[in-house]
Design a protein around this motif. Structure first.
Motif, PDB file in Angstrom:
ATOM      1  N   ILE A  40       0.828  -1.202   0.000  1.00  0.00           N
ATOM      2  CA  ILE A  40       0.000   0.000   0.000  1.00  0.00           C
ATOM      3  C   ILE A  40       0.866   1.257   0.000  1.00  0.00           C
ATOM      4  CG2 ILE A  40      -0.293   0.201   2.490  1.00  0.00           C
ATOM      5  CD1 ILE A  40      -3.109   0.694   0.016  1.00  0.00           C
ATOM      6  N   ALA A  41       2.083   1.150   0.542  1.00  0.00           N
ATOM      7  CA  ALA A  41       2.989   2.301   0.571  1.00  0.00           C
ATOM      8  C   ALA A  41       3.408   2.690  -0.839  1.00  0.00           C
ATOM      9  CB  ALA A  41       4.214   1.986   1.426  1.00  0.00           C
ATOM     10  N   SER A  44       0.329   4.200  -2.679  1.00  0.00           N
ATOM     11  CA  SER A  44       0.028   5.564  -2.232  1.00  0.00           C
ATOM     12  C   SER A  44       1.081   6.552  -2.714  1.00  0.00           C
ATOM     13  CB  SER A  44      -0.108   5.623  -0.710  1.00  0.00           C
ATOM     14  OG  SER A  44       1.117   5.332  -0.096  1.00  0.00           O
ATOM     15  N   ASP A  45       2.344   6.133  -2.751  1.00  0.00           N
ATOM     16  CA  ASP A  45       3.385   7.011  -3.268  1.00  0.00           C
ATOM     17  C   ASP A  45       3.215   7.238  -4.761  1.00  0.00           C
ATOM     18  OD1 ASP A  45       5.801   8.572  -2.848  1.00  0.00           O
ATOM     19  OD2 ASP A  45       6.769   7.059  -4.113  1.00  0.00           O
ATOM     20  N   PHE A  47       0.397   7.495  -6.300  1.00  0.00           N
ATOM     21  CA  PHE A  47      -0.633   8.516  -6.474  1.00  0.00           C
ATOM     22  C   PHE A  47      -0.148   9.895  -6.033  1.00  0.00           C
ATOM     23  CE2 PHE A  47      -3.351   4.837  -6.981  1.00  0.00           C
ATOM     24  CZ  PHE A  47      -4.084   5.246  -8.087  1.00  0.00           C
ATOM     25  N   ASN A  48       0.828   9.928  -5.146  1.00  0.00           N
ATOM     26  CA  ASN A  48       1.491  11.194  -4.845  1.00  0.00           C
ATOM     27  C   ASN A  48       2.235  11.688  -6.078  1.00  0.00           C
ATOM     28  OD1 ASN A  48       2.648  13.390  -3.595  1.00  0.00           O
ATOM     29  ND2 ASN A  48       4.225  12.199  -2.583  1.00  0.00           N
TER      30      ASN A  48
END
Length: 98
Positions: A40-41, A44-45, A47-48
């Motif tokens: 998930i990290a 999420s990165d 999408f950053n």
């Protein structure tokens, strides 16, 4: 003088395009690796990085628009489009981080 200015603008635009391509490649790599590794990290990165891609697109658009010459409606040209692009980037940044 005018030729060097145009040459400099094209180099800066080429750099923005290069950074956009590199960021898209890293975005795709992170999202694929994140899904394959159940991380998930990484997802999420990625999408950053998508917000970075959006910011680079706004900057590239502003840089291209700012090079337009004057016309009947815009007698001084669109030289301040980069300032409007910076404002748009700031607003987008605030909206994504609320």
């Amino acid at each position: 003088e005018k030729l060097q200015c145009c040459k400099r603008n094209k180099v800066l635009t080429c750099r923005l395009i290069l950074m956009l391509v590199i960021t898209v490649i890293f975005f795709v790599a992170e999202i694929v690796a994140g899904y394959m590794g159940n991380s998930i990290a990484l997802v999420s990165d990625s999408f950053n990085m998508l917000s970075d891609i959006l910011s680079l697109c706004v900057g590239l658009t502003a840089a291209r628009v700012s090079r337009r010459a004057g016309s009947g409606r815009f007698t001084y040209g669109m030289g301040r489009a980069e300032v409007v692009g910076a404002l748009a980037n700031a607003v987008i940044f605030v909206l994504f981080n609320i």
